[in-house]
Write a protein that holds these residues in place. Structure first.
Motif, PDB file in Angstrom:
ATOM      1  N   SER A 107       0.806  -1.227   0.000  1.00  0.00           N
ATOM      2  CA  SER A 107       0.000   0.000   0.000  1.00  0.00           C
ATOM      3  C   SER A 107       0.836   1.273   0.000  1.00  0.00           C
ATOM      4  O   SER A 107       0.302   2.369   0.174  1.00  0.00           O
ATOM      5  CB  SER A 107      -0.948  -0.006   1.200  1.00  0.00           C
ATOM      6  N   PHE A 108       2.150   1.137  -0.210  1.00  0.00           N
ATOM      7  CA  PHE A 108       3.020   2.305  -0.132  1.00  0.00           C
ATOM      8  C   PHE A 108       2.752   3.313  -1.248  1.00  0.00           C
ATOM      9  O   PHE A 108       2.647   4.511  -0.989  1.00  0.00           O
ATOM     10  CB  PHE A 108       4.496   1.897  -0.172  1.00  0.00           C
ATOM     11  N   ASP A 109       2.666   2.845  -2.467  1.00  0.00           N
ATOM     12  CA  ASP A 109       2.548   3.770  -3.613  1.00  0.00           C
ATOM     13  C   ASP A 109       1.346   4.686  -3.498  1.00  0.00           C
ATOM     14  O   ASP A 109       1.449   5.883  -3.749  1.00  0.00           O
ATOM     15  CB  ASP A 109       2.510   2.994  -4.931  1.00  0.00           C
ATOM     16  N   ASP A 110       0.197   4.133  -3.123  1.00  0.00           N
ATOM     17  CA  ASP A 110      -0.996   4.967  -2.976  1.00  0.00           C
ATOM     18  C   ASP A 110      -0.828   5.977  -1.848  1.00  0.00           C
ATOM     19  O   ASP A 110      -1.174   7.148  -1.985  1.00  0.00           O
ATOM     20  CB  ASP A 110      -2.235   4.111  -2.703  1.00  0.00           C
ATOM     21  N   GLY A 111      -0.317   5.540  -0.721  1.00  0.00           N
ATOM     22  CA  GLY A 111      -0.119   6.437   0.420  1.00  0.00           C
ATOM     23  C   GLY A 111       0.870   7.545   0.103  1.00  0.00           C
ATOM     24  O   GLY A 111       0.650   8.705   0.447  1.00  0.00           O
ATOM     25  N   TRP A 112       1.967   7.200  -0.582  1.00  0.00           N
ATOM     26  CA  TRP A 112       2.974   8.203  -0.935  1.00  0.00           C
ATOM     27  C   TRP A 112       2.378   9.205  -1.927  1.00  0.00           C
ATOM     28  O   TRP A 112       2.543  10.409  -1.776  1.00  0.00           O
ATOM     29  CB  TRP A 112       4.214   7.537  -1.516  1.00  0.00           C
ATOM     30  N   SER A 113       1.680   8.695  -2.931  1.00  0.00           N
ATOM     31  CA  SER A 113       1.087   9.578  -3.944  1.00  0.00           C
ATOM     32  C   SER A 113       0.074  10.541  -3.338  1.00  0.00           C
ATOM     33  O   SER A 113       0.031  11.712  -3.690  1.00  0.00           O
ATOM     34  CB  SER A 113       0.410   8.754  -5.039  1.00  0.00           C
ATOM     35  N   ASN A 114      -0.729  10.046  -2.429  1.00  0.00           N
ATOM     36  CA  ASN A 114      -1.787  10.864  -1.848  1.00  0.00           C
ATOM     37  C   ASN A 114      -1.298  11.830  -0.770  1.00  0.00           C
ATOM     38  O   ASN A 114      -1.925  12.856  -0.533  1.00  0.00           O
ATOM     39  CB  ASN A 114      -2.879   9.981  -1.240  1.00  0.00           C
ATOM     40  N   ASN A 115      -0.201  11.510  -0.117  1.00  0.00           N
ATOM     41  CA  ASN A 115       0.191  12.299   1.059  1.00  0.00           C
ATOM     42  C   ASN A 115       1.584  12.907   1.039  1.00  0.00           C
ATOM     43  O   ASN A 115       1.859  13.833   1.791  1.00  0.00           O
ATOM     44  CB  ASN A 115       0.060  11.426   2.310  1.00  0.00           C
ATOM     45  N   CYS A 116       2.483  12.409   0.207  1.00  0.00           N
ATOM     46  CA  CYS A 116       3.872  12.880   0.260  1.00  0.00           C
ATOM     47  C   CYS A 116       4.380  13.438  -1.066  1.00  0.00           C
ATOM     48  O   CYS A 116       5.341  14.199  -1.060  1.00  0.00           O
ATOM     49  CB  CYS A 116       4.786  11.731   0.673  1.00  0.00           C
ATOM     50  N   ARG A 117       3.793  13.070  -2.149  1.00  0.00           N
ATOM     51  CA  ARG A 117       4.348  13.387  -3.465  1.00  0.00           C
ATOM     52  C   ARG A 117       4.536  14.875  -3.695  1.00  0.00           C
ATOM     53  O   ARG A 117       5.506  15.309  -4.294  1.00  0.00           O
ATOM     54  CB  ARG A 117       3.471  12.787  -4.559  1.00  0.00           C
ATOM     55  N   LEU A 118       3.603  15.655  -3.240  1.00  0.00           N
ATOM     56  CA  LEU A 118       3.701  17.098  -3.448  1.00  0.00           C
ATOM     57  C   LEU A 118       4.687  17.677  -2.449  1.00  0.00           C
ATOM     58  O   LEU A 118       4.314  18.072  -1.348  1.00  0.00           O
ATOM     59  CB  LEU A 118       2.327  17.750  -3.314  1.00  0.00           C
TER      60      LEU A 118
END
Length: 119
Positions: A100-111
């Protein structure tokens, strides 16, 4: 007369808010980093070997994003891997490579917002 009084009050209020924000923000950042790192360390095989870098707050103030390198069970460093720790979800930690890392990173850390980076 009333307009100038209201303006003066508004100016003093905004100065007070800015002053509070400037003094409280470092405390909040330090607390977020401390709690986030502690949550990550609990998940590592050798927490004493952990090295953190590129730490920043995520989408929410309770989200710590960054990279960590630590030794595996064979005693070798695995290389820096991205992680996020969400305090609001009971110290929910995910590392790069978790399902579940990719979704969490994209939604919360990517920006990435440089002003939120901890140095």
């Amino acid at each position: 007369m009333k307009v100038s009084t209201v303006f003066a009050f508004a100016a003093l209020f905004s100065i007070g808010v800015c002053s509070f924000a400037q003094t409280e923000a470092p405390k909040l950042r330090k607390a977020l980093v401390k709690r986030g790192q502690e949550a990550v360390l609990e998940q590592l095989k050798d927490p004493d070997s952990a090295k953190f870098r590129n730490l920043f707050s995520g989408k929410y103030d309770s989200f710590l994003c960054g990279e960590v390198n630590a030794k595996n069970s064979m005693g070798g460093y695995i290389g820096f891997k991205r992680f996020f720790a969400a305090e609001s979800a009971g110290n929910y930690v995910r590392f790069e490579g978790d399902s579940s890392f990719d979704d969490g990173w994209s939604n919360n850390c990517r920006l990435f917002d440089p002003k939120n980076q901890f140095k």
